[in-house]
Design a protein around this motif. Structure first.
Motif, mmCIF file in Angstrom:
data_model
loop_
_atom_site.group_PDB
_atom_site.id
_atom_site.type_symbol
_atom_site.label_atom_id
_atom_site.label_comp_id
_atom_site.label_asym_id
_atom_site.label_seq_id
_atom_site.Cartn_x
_atom_site.Cartn_y
_atom_site.Cartn_z
ATOM 1 N N GLU A 98 0.845 -1.194 0.000
ATOM 2 C CA GLU A 98 0.000 0.000 0.000
ATOM 3 C C GLU A 98 0.883 1.248 0.000
ATOM 4 N N LEU A 99 0.458 2.259 -0.736
ATOM 5 C CA LEU A 99 1.276 3.460 -0.916
ATOM 6 C C LEU A 99 0.807 4.624 -0.063
ATOM 7 N N ILE A 100 -0.035 4.306 0.924
ATOM 8 C CA ILE A 100 -0.515 5.310 1.867
ATOM 9 C C ILE A 100 -0.119 4.859 3.263
ATOM 10 N N HIS A 101 0.299 5.839 4.092
ATOM 11 C CA HIS A 101 0.676 5.504 5.473
ATOM 12 C C HIS A 101 -0.403 4.646 6.103
ATOM 13 N N PRO A 102 -0.053 3.561 6.797
ATOM 14 C CA PRO A 102 1.273 3.136 7.241
ATOM 15 C C PRO A 102 2.013 2.195 6.290
ATOM 16 N N TYR A 103 1.697 2.277 5.024
ATOM 17 C CA TYR A 103 2.428 1.535 4.002
ATOM 18 C C TYR A 103 2.488 0.040 4.322
ATOM 19 N N ARG A 104 1.324 -0.559 4.530
ATOM 20 C CA ARG A 104 1.280 -1.972 4.858
ATOM 21 C C ARG A 104 1.737 -2.807 3.653
ATOM 22 N N ASP A 105 2.374 -3.915 3.963
ATOM 23 C CA ASP A 105 2.937 -4.806 2.949
ATOM 24 C C ASP A 105 2.417 -6.209 3.231
ATOM 25 N N TYR A 106 1.605 -6.713 2.316
ATOM 26 C CA TYR A 106 0.956 -7.999 2.513
ATOM 27 C C TYR A 106 1.572 -9.048 1.583
ATOM 28 N N TRP A 107 1.704 -10.242 2.115
ATOM 29 C CA TRP A 107 2.260 -11.348 1.333
ATOM 30 C C TRP A 107 1.334 -12.554 1.409
ATOM 31 N N GLY A 108 1.252 -13.260 0.295
ATOM 32 C CA GLY A 108 0.540 -14.515 0.291
ATOM 33 C C GLY A 108 1.513 -15.675 0.422
ATOM 34 N N GLU A 109 0.978 -16.839 0.680
ATOM 35 C CA GLU A 109 1.797 -18.035 0.663
ATOM 36 C C GLU A 109 2.129 -18.353 -0.796
ATOM 37 N N GLY A 110 3.221 -18.984 -1.003
ATOM 38 C CA GLY A 110 3.672 -19.241 -2.354
ATOM 39 C C GLY A 110 2.904 -20.334 -3.065
ATOM 40 N N THR A 111 3.021 -20.293 -4.372
ATOM 41 C CA THR A 111 2.494 -21.365 -5.196
ATOM 42 C C THR A 111 3.638 -21.860 -6.079
ATOM 43 N N LEU A 112 3.802 -23.159 -6.129
ATOM 44 C CA LEU A 112 4.955 -23.741 -6.819
ATOM 45 C C LEU A 112 4.683 -23.908 -8.305
ATOM 46 N N VAL A 113 5.603 -23.412 -9.099
ATOM 47 C CA VAL A 113 5.576 -23.617 -10.536
ATOM 48 C C VAL A 113 6.790 -24.467 -10.905
ATOM 49 N N THR A 114 6.536 -25.584 -11.553
ATOM 50 C CA THR A 114 7.615 -26.472 -11.978
ATOM 51 C C THR A 114 7.539 -26.623 -13.489
ATOM 52 N N VAL A 115 8.639 -26.294 -14.147
ATOM 53 C CA VAL A 115 8.715 -26.419 -15.601
ATOM 54 C C VAL A 115 9.726 -27.514 -15.915
ATOM 55 N N SER A 116 9.210 -28.615 -16.416
ATOM 56 C CA SER A 116 10.080 -29.766 -16.642
ATOM 57 C C SER A 116 9.482 -30.671 -17.702
ATOM 58 N N SER A 117 10.356 -31.260 -18.477
ATOM 59 C CA SER A 117 9.890 -32.228 -19.462
ATOM 60 C C SER A 117 9.928 -33.647 -18.885
#
Length: 117
Positions: A98-117
């Motif tokens: 967020e670009l307004i005070h208090p500039y909160r920063d939120y994160w999600g849990e990751g999602t795995l991407v696997t690129v393989s043949s």
């Protein structure tokens, strides 16, 4: 605010995949939506970001292959990935700054991407 990332999976080189991130809760409208990734054994890096007015920025190694977009009404954003390469294998994390005070920063849990043949 909670972020939920989805859409990861196993694909072959050259294939496409779209990640999505849904934000629940109340967000300031002025924010930057960001996709980051972390390759095993390496530092987390920013892949793409999009401002609330749609201005985008990409890491050089995904330019022309990845597209970030957002839906401000639904507080969702996306990462369309095409022509995937094995080097794109990583855990992808969504983030909202967020670009307004208090500039909160939120994160999600990751999602795995696997690129393989």
């Amino acid at each position: 605010v909670q972020l939920q990332a989805s859409g990861g999976g196993l694909v072959q080189p050259g294939e496409s995949l779209t990640l999505s991130c849904a934000a629940s809760g109340s967000l300031f409208s002025q924010n930057i939506m960001i996709w980051n990734r972390q390759v095993s054994g390496k530092q987390r890096e920013t892949v793409a970001e999009i401002s609330s007015v749609g201005k985008t920025k990409y890491a050089d190694y995904v330019k022309g292959r990845f597209t970030i977009s957002r839906n401000n009404v639904e507080n969702r954003f996306f990462l369309q990935m095409t022509n995937l390469e094995p080097e794109d294998t990583a855990v992808y994390y969504c983030e909202i700054l967020e670009l307004i005070h208090p500039y909160r920063d939120y994160w999600g849990e990751g999602t795995l991407v696997t690129v393989s043949s």
